[in-house]
Scaffold this active site. Structure first.
Site, PDB file in Angstrom:
ATOM      1  N   HIS A 153       1.057  -1.489   0.029  1.00  0.00           N
ATOM      2  CA  HIS A 153      -0.138   0.181   0.404  1.00  0.00           C
ATOM      3  C   HIS A 153       0.881   1.091  -0.527  1.00  0.00           C
ATOM      4  CE1 HIS A 153      -3.459  -2.922   1.421  1.00  0.00           C
ATOM      5  NE2 HIS A 153      -2.091  -3.662   2.135  1.00  0.00           N
ATOM      6  N   SER A 274      13.618  22.825 -15.071  1.00  0.00           N
ATOM      7  CA  SER A 274      12.208  23.432 -15.598  1.00  0.00           C
ATOM      8  C   SER A 274      12.978  24.783 -15.551  1.00  0.00           C
ATOM      9  CB  SER A 274      11.770  23.807 -13.608  1.00  0.00           C
ATOM     10  OG  SER A 274      10.929  25.104 -14.046  1.00  0.00           O
ATOM     11  N   LYS A 280      14.472  22.573  -9.676  1.00  0.00           N
ATOM     12  CA  LYS A 280      13.893  21.695 -10.186  1.00  0.00           C
ATOM     13  C   LYS A 280      15.438  20.535 -11.114  1.00  0.00           C
ATOM     14  CE  LYS A 280      10.449  20.981 -10.166  1.00  0.00           C
ATOM     15  NZ  LYS A 280       9.215  19.909 -10.156  1.00  0.00           N
ATOM     16  N   GLU A 287       8.862   9.794 -16.709  1.00  0.00           N
ATOM     17  CA  GLU A 287       7.607   9.944 -16.741  1.00  0.00           C
ATOM     18  C   GLU A 287       6.837   9.356 -18.106  1.00  0.00           C
ATOM     19  OE1 GLU A 287       6.324  13.585 -14.293  1.00  0.00           O
ATOM     20  OE2 GLU A 287       8.082  13.544 -14.475  1.00  0.00           O
TER      21      GLU A 287
END
Ligand code: ARG
Length: 457
Positions: A153, A274, A280, A287
């Protein structure tokens, strides 16, 4: 090529909707190889003269050289790669080119070309999976002892080793490889000679063309031969399954690289920055692997839906078989390369992982197991006692093994000082030495087996 029956040519819309040349030009190598095998067989069987066969074969070599040098010309009027090649062949060698299509149809031709293409794509996938397996085994060997929290979980469950976690993905990749190997074997039968749908009256030798193209033999039923796209679906199913695994692995890296986790520093080469937030470092490659998986699964769905309503034998819907396979293949190759690079280049922050395992009461099960083994307490009761210990540790903001013996004995007097040996994360992972368990010794055993299976030792 079929003008004899028609009074008027096709409209612009007909030519556009009919044309597969914009994408099936990718089959040109397979188309030339299959035509050369076919004409050599026609010559050997005296269906065309040896001289004509030699002229056609040499002409096909010239067409191939042109494609190699300049690419395949895209002309909608010529519909597909088969007509494009035959028409150029006729320009180069004259009317004798018209003998190439004896005892053949574009239906068995495209089925053959596409099988050859998919067979190469399967080999490419197998090579990509093999590279991923090597990377996983290498990093797992380095981290057979590195402790991290294991999750259920996505909540800290029990300590595991990073090597064990990485080897879980090795097992998935091993199954993926066997799926492609299995699919390849099933695909390796040659439809050439099935002709339009019913076979041919010419005395062709289907075994010869099959052997010349590296197939195990000819397909058994001419109707099935021209209408079967199972080989492409097998490819897509295997590809969808790999991409699903890659997506899960990508998801792990995305979570691990987030600041609250901080389990991994991703390789710079596979990250982006970024344009507005200077601090960043984003896991874009991971992704996109996660995103591409959706597209690959979509390609499988697309071809399944194309095929599911088609009566025997060939229908033009089947021309739509190629784009999803081509798309899935290029996405899969990229995804495998990206995740292999990610595994190879990641810096695992093992002290952060270990700290997280210690903070999450991951050894609570070990305390319960100790109570069962050393104090002969039924597991359900031990579970309850352990729950009280976790509650106390939580209220004090400390790890389980930072509770004092007096505190533990206040919860249950049957606890003694030996319990502390069971509560460390090291003791916890070392104790889980059942076959396939997370104990470093077990992980090392599996890594050795895997290295052997990959031919690394
Ligand atoms: N371009 C077609 C395809 O990719 C080739 C087969 C055409 N056959 C036919 N009977 N129209 O499927």
């Amino acid at each position: 090529m079929w003008g004899g029956r028609f009074a008027a040519g096709p409209s612009a819309i007909m030519r556009e909707i009919n044309a597969s040349i914009p994408f099936d030009k990718a089959l040109w190598r397979q188309d030339i190889a299959a035509s050369k095998a076919h004409v050599a067989m026609l010559g050997a069987q005296a269906i065309v003269t040896a001289e004509d066969a030699a002229t056609i074969s040499a002409g096909l070599d010239r067409v191939a050289a042109e494609y190699e040098a300049n690419g395949v010309p895209v002309n909608w009027d010529l519909e597909d790669i088969h007509m494009t090649t035959e028409s150029r062949l006729a320009e180069l060698i004259g009317p004798v080119a018209g003998r190439l299509h004896t005892a053949r149809s574009r239906n068995d031709q495209v089925a053959t070309d596409f099988r050859l293409w998919v067979r190469d794509a399967m080999d490419e996938a197998l090579a990509g999976i093999n590279a991923l397996q090597r990377a996983l085994v290498m990093r797992a060997g380095e981290h057979a002892d590195s402790i991290m929290p294991g999750f259920t979980h996505l909540q800290t469950a029990q300590p595991v080793t990073l090597g064990h976690h990485l080897m879980a993905y090795y097992e998935m990749a091993a199954r993926d490889a066997s799926r492609f190997a299995d699919a390849r074997q099933r695909a390796n039968q040659c439809p050439l000679g099935a002709a339009a749908l019913a076979g041919t009256g010419f005395a062709i030798d289907r075994h010869a063309t099959a052997a010349a193209l590296g197939f195990d033999g000819p397909t058994a039923n001419s109707l099935d031969s021209v209408s079967d796209r199972d080989f492409a679906l097998d490819y897509l199913m295997a590809a969808a399954q790999v991409s699903l695994h890659l997506s899960r692995l990508a998801e792990e890296f995305i979570i691990w690289a987030s600041q609250p986790f901080g389990f991994v520093t991703l390789p710079d080469e596979l990250s982006t920055g970024s344009s507005i937030m200077p601090q960043k470092k984003n896991p874009d490659a991971a992704e996109l692997v996660r995103g591409h998986s959706g597209r690959i699964i979509g390609c499988l769905t697309s071809l399944m839906i194309t095929m599911k309503g088609l009566p025997l034998a060939y229908s033009k819907d089947m021309q739509d078989d190629k784009p999803p396979v081509f798309e899935a293949a290029s996405l899969l190759t990229l995804s495998l390369a990206a995740m292999t690079g990610m595994v190879e280049g990641a810096t695992f922050r093992t002290e952060r992982m270990r700290g997280a395992a210690e903070l999450g009461y991951a050894t609570a099960t070990d305390l319960a197991d100790w109570l069962v083994r050393q104090a002969n307490i039924p597991f359900r009761e031990a579970h309850h006692i352990t729950g009280s210990a976790v509650k106390l540790a939580e209220s004090k903001g400390v790890a389980l093994d930072a509770l004092t013996l007096a505190e533990l004995q206040a919860i249950d007097p049957r606890i003694d000082e030996r319990v502390f040996a069971a509560l460390s994360v090291e003791a916890s992972v070392a104790s889980r030495n059942s076959h396939g368990g997370t104990a470093p010794a077990e992980v090392r055993k599996r890594v050795t087996d895997a290295r052997r299976a990959l031919g690394l030792e």
